[in-house]
Design a protein around this motif. Structure first.
Motif, short mmCIF file in Angstrom:
data_model
loop_
_atom_site.label_atom_id
_atom_site.label_comp_id
_atom_site.label_asym_id
_atom_site.label_seq_id
_atom_site.Cartn_x
_atom_site.Cartn_y
_atom_site.Cartn_z
N THR A 115 -0.51 4.72 11.43
CA THR A 115 -0.69 3.33 11.04
C THR A 115 -0.91 2.47 12.28
O THR A 115 -0.22 2.66 13.30
CB THR A 115 0.53 2.82 10.27
OG1 THR A 115 0.71 3.63 9.10
CG2 THR A 115 0.35 1.36 9.85
N SER A 122 1.99 6.23 3.75
CA SER A 122 0.52 6.27 3.77
C SER A 122 0.01 6.79 5.11
O SER A 122 0.76 6.92 6.08
CB SER A 122 -0.04 4.87 3.48
OG SER A 122 0.30 4.46 2.16
N VAL A 152 -3.61 3.58 7.88
CA VAL A 152 -3.73 2.21 7.39
C VAL A 152 -3.85 1.29 8.60
O VAL A 152 -3.05 1.39 9.55
CB VAL A 152 -2.54 1.80 6.52
CG1 VAL A 152 -2.66 0.35 6.10
CG2 VAL A 152 -2.46 2.70 5.29
N ILE A 185 0.88 -1.18 0.00
CA ILE A 185 0.00 0.00 0.00
C ILE A 185 0.91 1.22 0.00
O ILE A 185 1.73 1.39 0.91
CB ILE A 185 -0.90 0.03 1.25
CG1 ILE A 185 -1.63 -1.31 1.45
CG2 ILE A 185 -1.87 1.19 1.16
CD1 ILE A 185 -2.60 -1.67 0.38
N GLU A 186 0.77 2.08 -1.02
CA GLU A 186 1.70 3.20 -1.16
C GLU A 186 0.93 4.51 -1.34
O GLU A 186 -0.04 4.57 -2.11
CB GLU A 186 2.62 2.96 -2.35
CG GLU A 186 3.75 3.95 -2.48
CD GLU A 186 4.81 3.52 -3.47
OE1 GLU A 186 5.81 4.24 -3.60
OE2 GLU A 186 4.66 2.44 -4.09
N VAL A 199 6.35 -1.11 7.70
CA VAL A 199 5.73 0.22 7.64
C VAL A 199 6.84 1.23 7.45
O VAL A 199 7.75 1.33 8.28
CB VAL A 199 4.93 0.53 8.91
CG1 VAL A 199 4.33 1.93 8.84
CG2 VAL A 199 3.83 -0.52 9.12
N SER A 221 5.16 6.31 7.51
CA SER A 221 3.71 6.46 7.40
C SER A 221 3.14 7.10 8.67
O SER A 221 3.79 7.10 9.72
CB SER A 221 3.06 5.10 7.13
OG SER A 221 3.44 4.61 5.86
N ILE A 259 3.65 -1.17 3.87
CA ILE A 259 2.96 0.12 3.84
C ILE A 259 4.02 1.20 3.62
O ILE A 259 4.98 1.29 4.39
CB ILE A 259 2.22 0.40 5.16
CG1 ILE A 259 1.39 -0.82 5.60
CG2 ILE A 259 1.37 1.65 5.04
CD1 ILE A 259 0.31 -1.23 4.67
#
Length: 596
Positions: free
Chosen positions: A429, A398, A401, A372-373, A423, A426, A395
């Motif tokens: 998260t 982001s 998330v 997920i970007e 991760v 981000s 991740i």
């Protein structure tokens, strides 16, 4: 409001209307039908996949510019037929190809023509098959040269199809494993010369240039001195359930497989991954994928660039310069990629929002599971990840998330530095109530930086990490995680058991870690539960109210900006019983792990 329901079946036809009795044949046809409906949505659109293997001829790509997103406050849902009921059907979205044109050689090995394919993994009746390997390294006395290696053994000259041979270097850095391709093998009656593929070999020499003064002597360490494992050659094809690819004739490759007992041509299904992306989303929103299996996908990166030059986590070198990192006069230095590439995934979402991946199964994948970007408000819940060459969930950059209630195990089967959950820089998260086990390096990695803040790592059960490489832990955090304890990272209520290889830490705050609270965690059977002295030094890190079975080094004299207080040391011999006897410890154990 009424929902619209479409159906997809392996027995359908794409020119049918997509009803339950006249379903579409392909996911692409269903997606295209959805595009004509989203603008006027007055309820959810549900695409139901009936039981069976749905073979993808191309990636199932979602783009907001093509009207793939949910609209008007409603969602587009792709799910297994009967999702959430006792009659939920088993659905596989496969990027693989079955081989059927088998012949049997005199030694019992099966062979099949595979054209231009160079598979790095196989599935045989749903079970993984591994590449044929020699785990004793190169024979003879080996010397590294500027272009490869020389050995006084002539045995390698008898190995066929040298161009497909790959060398593996576990511990090229303690936390890294490199892979490099052989270009050619030549020699005479007394020595063998092995020439490595370029520019990968020269790049590897630059990347893995290091000094480790703490090891004594002049600190010289050459992780490329000789490979420890050799893969993908017919000479190593001795174990049942292994394979090798002969790629000596361009465009006319031959797959060799040594069957397991009971496997028979015509009755045994052999599938190689072909597609490198199964599902992708770009800019879309309000899409749900649930109850689906994503299987049999590839990644050709190592073949394309001549190897896999891993550094840390999912970061590796593909092109560009190198940066020298000085770890201090008493420690040494390492080199890192100046512009690192990240290991891709076979399911990808970029610049998306309000996406839900729920109750899916990711397996037999040649890259990572999911990445997920640059996205916001994404959920990865109650999914299972296993038999994956790289990481499970990644991740990048982001916001908000949620990675919750997932089971991640037996990942990093090929790229062993890959974490189960990663991760990178981000915000907000949440990594909570996941179960992670049987992984080759770190379980959970949280990498900080200018953007990172508000990460929550809560109530995860992390067992049997660090199965192959060293210098890591069950949960690993590095760099600043915010600008205050209130906005920093919280690591709470996690249970970490059995951190396996030497030189490891259950809870590892490394490389300038800052603004991290580590509280109410349990660490059992690690080398040491935490580390207090790292380079660059950590700042504003608090270890409070944890339970462990070893007193950390430097516990009585921690760095001035590190708080260590109220932690409980329990005996190793009856640690579990002692934790259960403590109300706080018993509560941590009861809450850790999946809730589903």
């Amino acid at each position: 409001m009424p929902e619209i329901r479409l159906y997809v079946s392996p027995d359908g036809q794409d020119d049918w209307p997509g009803t339950s009795d006249q379903p579409f044949a392909t996911p692409r046809a269903a997606r295209d039908a959805v595009r004509a409906l989203t603008a006027g949505m007055t309820g959810d659109i549900v695409v139901a996949f009936t039981a069976g293997v749905h073979h993808l001829e191309e990636p199932l790509a979602f783009e907001d510019t093509r009207s793939d997103s949910g609209k008007n406050g409603f969602r587009v849902i792709y799910q297994a037929n009967g999702y959430g009921t006792p009659g939920q059907e088993d659905v596989v979205l496969s990027g693989g190809r079955e081989f059927t044109d088998w012949a049997t050689a005199a030694d019992g090995v099966w062979t099949a023509p595979i054209g231009v394919l160079e598979p790095r993994r196989l599935s045989v009746d749903g079970r993984p098959a591994s590449r044929a390997a020699r785990d004793t390294g190169l024979p003879g006395s080996v010397t590294k040269t500027s272009t490869g290696y020389v050995t006084d053994s002539v045995e390698p000259q008898s190995w066929p199809a040298a161009s497909g041979l790959e060398f593996v270097y576990p511990g090229v850095y303690p936390w890294s494993e490199a892979r490099l391709t052989v270009a050619s093998i030549s020699g005479d009656d007394s020595t063998t010369t092995i020439t490595m593929a370029q520019p990968a070999f020269d790049n590897a020499k630059s990347l893995y240039d290091s000094k480790w003064y703490g090891a004594g002597g002049d600190g010289t360490w050459d992780g490329l001195a000789a490979p420890s494992v050799l893969e993908n050659n017919l000479a190593f094809l001795s174990e049942p359930g292994t394979f090798a690819v002969d790629s000596s004739r361009p465009g006319d490759h031959v797959l060799h497989y040594r069957p397991r007992p009971g496997e028979e041509i015509g009755k045994t299904t052999v599938i190689a991954p072909v597609l490198e992306t199964l599902v992708s989303g770009k800019g879309v929103h309000d899409i749900v994928l649930r109850g689906l299996t994503f299987a049999d996908a590839a990644w050709s990166g190592p073949t394309r660039i001549g190897g896999y030059l891993h550094f840390h986590g999912n970061a590796h070198h593909e092109q560009g310069e190198f940066q020298k990192i000085d770890l201090g006069a008493e420690v040494g230095y390492v080199h890192v990629p100046a512009t690192p590439a990240q290991l891709p995934a076979n399911v990808t979402f970029d610049s998306v929002s309000r996406i839900v991946l729920e109750d899916n199964y990711f397996t037999r994948l040649g890259a990572g599971g999911v990445v997920i970007e640059d996205s916001i408000d994404v959920e990865v819940r109650a999914c299972v990840f296993d038999e994956i060459s790289g990481s499970g969930i990644a991740i990048h950059g982001s916001t908000r998330v949620a990675v919750e209630d997932n089971l991640v195990h037996h990942i990093g089967t090929e790229y062993r530095g890959s974490p189960a959950v990663l991760v990178v820089e981000s915000e907000e998260t949440t990594v909570a109530h996941n179960e992670i086990r049987d992984v080759p390096h770190n379980g959970i990695v949280i990498t900080g930086g200018d953007r990172a803040k508000g990460t929550q790592v809560i109530a995860n059960l992390v067992e049997r990490t660090m199965g192959k490489l060293m210098d890591g832990g069950g949960i690993y955090l590095s760099a600043p995680q915010g600008s205050s304890f209130a906005g920093g990272a919280m690591v709470r209520g996690n249970v970490i058991r059995d951190v396996l290889t030497s030189y490891n830490f259950g809870l590892y705050t490394d490389y300038g870690a800052a603004w991290i609270t580590v509280t109410g965690n349990i660490v059992h059977r690690a080398d040491t539960p935490i580390v207090l002295q790292v380079g660059p030094p950590m700042e504003n890190v608090a270890f409070v109210g944890n339970f462990w079975d070893v007193r950390p080094d430097g516990y009585d004299d921690p760095p001035k900006t590190v708080t260590v207080a109220g932690n409980t040391l329990l005996p190793k011999e009856n640690f579990e019983e002692a934790v259960m006897a403590d109300p706080a410890g018993a509560d941590i154990l009861a809450r850790a792990g999946r809730r589903t």
